[in-house]
Design an enzyme around this catalytic site. Structure first.
Site, PDB file in Angstrom:
ATOM      1  N   LYS A   1       0.830  -1.208   0.000  1.00  5.85           N
ATOM      2  CA  LYS A   1       0.000   0.000   0.000  1.00  5.85           C
ATOM      3  C   LYS A   1       0.865   1.259   0.000  1.00  5.85           C
ATOM      4  CE  LYS A   1      -2.430   2.472   3.681  1.00  5.85           C
ATOM      5  NZ  LYS A   1      -1.301   3.291   3.984  1.00  5.85           N
ATOM      6  N   ASN A   2       1.865   1.288   0.868  1.00  8.26           N
ATOM      7  CA  ASN A   2       2.633   2.531   0.985  1.00  8.26           C
ATOM      8  C   ASN A   2       3.552   2.786  -0.208  1.00  8.26           C
ATOM      9  OD1 ASN A   2       1.301   3.113   3.311  1.00  8.26           O
ATOM     10  ND2 ASN A   2       2.988   2.612   4.694  1.00  8.26           N
TER      11      ASN A   2
ATOM     12  N   CYS B   1      -5.391   8.233   8.715  1.00  7.18           N
ATOM     13  CA  CYS B   1      -5.651   7.665  10.035  1.00  7.18           C
ATOM     14  C   CYS B   1      -5.277   8.661  11.131  1.00  7.18           C
ATOM     15  CB  CYS B   1      -4.827   6.394  10.231  1.00  7.18           C
ATOM     16  SG  CYS B   1      -5.450   4.979   9.325  1.00  7.18           S
TER      17      CYS B   1
ATOM     18  N   ARG C   1       0.621  14.372  13.202  1.00  8.54           N
ATOM     19  CA  ARG C   1       0.984  14.150  11.805  1.00  8.54           C
ATOM     20  C   ARG C   1       1.100  15.441  10.992  1.00  8.54           C
ATOM     21  NH1 ARG C   1      -1.838   8.885   9.362  1.00  8.54           N
ATOM     22  NH2 ARG C   1       0.240   8.418   8.631  1.00  8.54           N
ATOM     23  N   PRO C   2       1.982  16.349  11.405  1.00 11.55           N
ATOM     24  CA  PRO C   2       2.186  17.571  10.627  1.00 11.55           C
ATOM     25  C   PRO C   2       2.929  17.267   9.325  1.00 11.55           C
ATOM     26  CG  PRO C   2       3.754  17.473  12.420  1.00 11.55           C
ATOM     27  CD  PRO C   2       2.864  16.268  12.559  1.00 11.55           C
TER      28      PRO C   2
ATOM     29  N   ASP D   1       3.751   0.505  12.590  1.00 16.75           N
ATOM     30  CA  ASP D   1       2.514  -0.174  12.156  1.00 16.75           C
ATOM     31  C   ASP D   1       2.393  -1.571  12.759  1.00 16.75           C
ATOM     32  OD1 ASP D   1       1.528   1.380   9.292  1.00 16.75           O
ATOM     33  OD2 ASP D   1       3.522   1.757  10.069  1.00 16.75           O
TER      34      ASP D   1
ATOM     35  N   ARG E   1      -8.816  -0.151   3.801  1.00 23.15           N
ATOM     36  CA  ARG E   1      -7.882   0.802   3.188  1.00 23.15           C
ATOM     37  C   ARG E   1      -6.529   0.159   2.904  1.00 23.15           C
ATOM     38  NH1 ARG E   1      -6.754   5.809   6.486  1.00 23.15           N
ATOM     39  NH2 ARG E   1      -5.182   5.734   4.886  1.00 23.15           N
TER      40      ARG E   1
HETATM   41  C1  UD1 Z   1       4.222   6.625   6.618  1.00 22.96           C
HETATM   42  C2  UD1 Z   1       3.282   5.501   6.319  1.00 22.96           C
HETATM   43  C3  UD1 Z   1       2.632   4.989   7.603  1.00 22.96           C
HETATM   44  C4  UD1 Z   1       3.697   4.632   8.620  1.00 22.96           C
HETATM   45  C5  UD1 Z   1       4.679   5.788   8.805  1.00 22.96           C
HETATM   46  C6  UD1 Z   1       5.834   5.439   9.719  1.00 22.96           C
HETATM   47  C7  UD1 Z   1       2.559   6.068   4.094  1.00 22.96           C
HETATM   48  C8  UD1 Z   1       1.444   6.538   3.223  1.00 22.96           C
HETATM   49  N1  UD1 Z   1       2.283   5.983   5.396  1.00 22.96           N
HETATM   50  O1  UD1 Z   1       3.422   7.675   7.153  1.00 22.96           O
HETATM   51  O2  UD1 Z   1       1.859   3.836   7.283  1.00 22.96           O
HETATM   52  O3  UD1 Z   1       3.056   4.377   9.848  1.00 22.96           O
HETATM   53  O4  UD1 Z   1       5.207   6.189   7.538  1.00 22.96           O
HETATM   54  O5  UD1 Z   1       6.535   4.360   9.215  1.00 22.96           O
HETATM   55  O6  UD1 Z   1       3.619   5.718   3.630  1.00 22.96           O
HETATM   56  N2  UD1 Z   1       6.482  14.270  10.908  1.00 22.96           N
HETATM   57  C9  UD1 Z   1       6.623  15.613  11.195  1.00 22.96           C
HETATM   58  N3  UD1 Z   1       6.649  16.500  10.166  1.00 22.96           N
HETATM   59  C10 UD1 Z   1       6.538  16.108   8.866  1.00 22.96           C
HETATM   60  C11 UD1 Z   1       6.415  14.741   8.577  1.00 22.96           C
HETATM   61  C12 UD1 Z   1       6.379  13.828   9.621  1.00 22.96           C
HETATM   62  O7  UD1 Z   1       6.707  16.003  12.352  1.00 22.96           O
HETATM   63  O8  UD1 Z   1       6.581  16.970   7.975  1.00 22.96           O
HETATM   64  C13 UD1 Z   1       6.395  13.296  12.015  1.00 22.96           C
HETATM   65  C14 UD1 Z   1       5.009  12.672  12.071  1.00 22.96           C
HETATM   66  O9  UD1 Z   1       4.098  13.463  12.784  1.00 22.96           O
HETATM   67  C15 UD1 Z   1       5.298  11.370  12.754  1.00 22.96           C
HETATM   68  C16 UD1 Z   1       6.681  11.012  12.221  1.00 22.96           C
HETATM   69  O10 UD1 Z   1       7.253  12.228  11.751  1.00 22.96           O
HETATM   70  O11 UD1 Z   1       5.371  11.554  14.151  1.00 22.96           O
HETATM   71  C17 UD1 Z   1       6.668   9.957  11.131  1.00 22.96           C
HETATM   72  O12 UD1 Z   1       6.005  10.455  10.026  1.00 22.96           O
HETATM   73  P1  UD1 Z   1       6.293   9.951   8.551  1.00 22.96           P
HETATM   74  O13 UD1 Z   1       7.492   9.078   8.502  1.00 22.96           O
HETATM   75  O14 UD1 Z   1       6.224  11.128   7.629  1.00 22.96           O
HETATM   76  O15 UD1 Z   1       5.049   9.046   8.295  1.00 22.96           O
HETATM   77  P2  UD1 Z   1       3.952   9.164   7.179  1.00 22.96           P
HETATM   78  O16 UD1 Z   1       4.593   9.436   5.856  1.00 22.96           O
HETATM   79  O17 UD1 Z   1       2.847  10.017   7.669  1.00 22.96           O
END
Ligand code: UD1
Length: 415
Positions: free
Chosen positions: A22-23, A116, A121-122, A304, A396
């Site tokens: 999925k990702n 989710c 999640r910023p 996850d 999803r």
């Molecule tokens: C992706 C995956 C999700 C998985 C996660 C961690 C996808 C679509 N989703 O989510 O299934 O659980 O990786 O392996 O691929 N953060 C910030 N600022 C940002 C971006 C991230 O503070 O601009 C923080 C987030 O709030 C979170 C952490 O970094 O606490 C990890 O986020 P990130 O690695 O970006 O995860 P996602 O891409 O949202």
């Protein structure tokens, strides 16, 4: 909203196959519009997130053909249009259109993405990176306008190795002028898969899978064939399920190396594993040892899978702990397990699971995708009937979950 009904306590066995990740596909579909010709993708999972991305692509006049696990994306006649909240809030990965539309047109208008609810999640790191490449960002309510006359390659350091930010910045930089370097990049296999896809179209990306990714901008991306890697979280979910309930369940079409951290913890718990080149055969032990896990970026233990493993920790002889270091709100499944009879305490970012307890079926709520999958495992372990509400979350990220689990002996119905 769908409901899943499970009758627990059944022994599982046979073979179960893992679908495409999925990702990966949620990065690949928005990335495809960077191409100036058609792209051909194999091993595409049938998921509601994929349907939602298809809807966004079609809204942008991109032709998407799907035949079983094959997808053809034809972006020749596409138009750049604002992506409103009705479209973007359906899935978090809609934020990849920021990078791809910015890279292709130098202009994106999009509402803040959904997904989710597992923490704040910023997307500040994504936006900081776009700015470093020369983009200007204007916010109007929940809508963002990101634009640039020209994107120019630069050095970007990510304060956190974010999966989303790494992919989004690769998308924006692929056609930028000159060289971009992403330092402290995330190393997840899905990033390598998206980078390979872009390279198959003529992009010049090196270092994906390490913490330093180099992107040399190119002008034109051409047609390609590409295969989505197996979903390591779905694979991990099935292996944990086998560890709870099976004698020799064969989980096939996976890359065992991608779930090494999980396999190590399962061995520590006493679970029998036979690891082949693209399969794992798993059997439940007499007793489970308690374990401690800490979630980390890849190749550490995936956030996850902590939710998934929690359902097995309930069976262990003693106290297991989970330290969640990635998200601040990823223990909702534990409160649902308590409703089923588990003894659990959550203190800040640490969860304590006091085993062994016998779970009893009841009505529970899927609060997010992996919480939902964790409850499917709990329901299959438990005595009696479990009803999982809000099951749409599960759909999803798990292709044909009901059919796949029924085929290995589960009594599970989707309503
Ligand atoms: C992706 C995956 C999700 C998985 C996660 C961690 C996808 C679509 N989703 O989510 O299934 O659980 O990786 O392996 O691929 N953060 C910030 N600022 C940002 C971006 C991230 O503070 O601009 C923080 C987030 O709030 C979170 C952490 O970094 O606490 C990890 O986020 P990130 O690695 O970006 O995860 P996602 O891409 O949202």
């Amino acid at each position: 909203m769908h409901i899943i009904n499970i009758t627990g306590g059944k022994k599982l066995g046979g073979e179960i196959s893992v679908s495409g990740a999925k990702n990966s596909i949620v990065g690949i579909m928005p990335a495809a519009i960077l191409c100036d010709e058609d792209v051909n993708i194999y091993n595409v999972p049938s998921l509601s997130d994929v349907e939602n991305l298809k809807t966004i692509l079609e809204y942008l006049n991109v032709n998407v053909e799907i035949k079983e696990d094959y997808m053809r994306i034809i972006p020749n006649n596409m138009t750049n249009k604002p992506i409103n909240s009705e479209l973007s809030k359906k899935l978090r990965a809609s934020y990849y259109f920021m990078g791809s539309l910015l890279g292709k047109y130098g202009h994106v208008e999009i509402s803040f993405p959904g997904g989710c609810v597992i923490g704040a999640r910023p997307i500040d790191l994504h936006l900081k990176g776009f700015k470093a490449l020369g983009a200007k960002i204007t916010e109007d309510g929940d809508t963002m306008i990101i634009e640039a006359d020209e994107l120019i390659g630069t050095n970007i350091y990510l304060d956190f190795a974010s999966v989303g930010a790494t992919i989004n910045l690769m998308l924006a930089a692929v056609k930028a002028k000159g060289k971009t370097i992403i330092e402290n990049a995330a190393k997840e296999p899905e990033i390598v898969n998206v980078a390979t896809f872009l390279n198959n179209m003529g992009a010049r990306i090196s270092g994906a899978g390490t913490n330093r990714i180099k992107i040399e901008g190119v002008d034109y991306l051409h047609s390609c064939f590409h295969e989505v890697i197996p979903d390591r979280i779905e694979a991990g979910t099935f292996v944990v399920l086998g560890a709870a309930l099976s004698d020799n369940l064969k989980v096939k079409n996976l890359i065992p190396e991608h779930i090494n951290s999980l396999l190590e913890k399962l061995r520590e718990m006493g679970v029998g594993l036979e690891v082949g080149p693209d399969y794992v055969i798993v059997s439940k032990p007499e007793h489970y040892n308690p374990v401690d896990i800490q979630t980390l970026v890849y190749p550490g233990f995936p956030t996850d899978l902590q939710q998934i493993l929690a359902s097995l920790m309930v069976l262990a002889d003693g106290t297991s702990t989970i330290d969640e270091t990635i998200y601040e709100n990823r223990f909702q499944n534990l409160y649902e397990l308590v409703k089923m009879g588990a003894r659990i305490k959550v203190e800040g970012e640490r969860g304590y699971i006091y085993g062994p307890t016998k779970l009893k079926g009841t009505t529970v709520m899927a609060t997010d995708l992996r919480a939902g999958a964790a409850l499917v495992i709990a329901g299959l372990i438990a005595d009696g009937q479990t009803e999982i509400q809000n099951a749409d979350y599960i759909l999803r990220g798990y292709e044909n979950i009901v059919e796949k689990l029924s085929n290995i002996g589960a009594t599970i119905v989707l309503k």
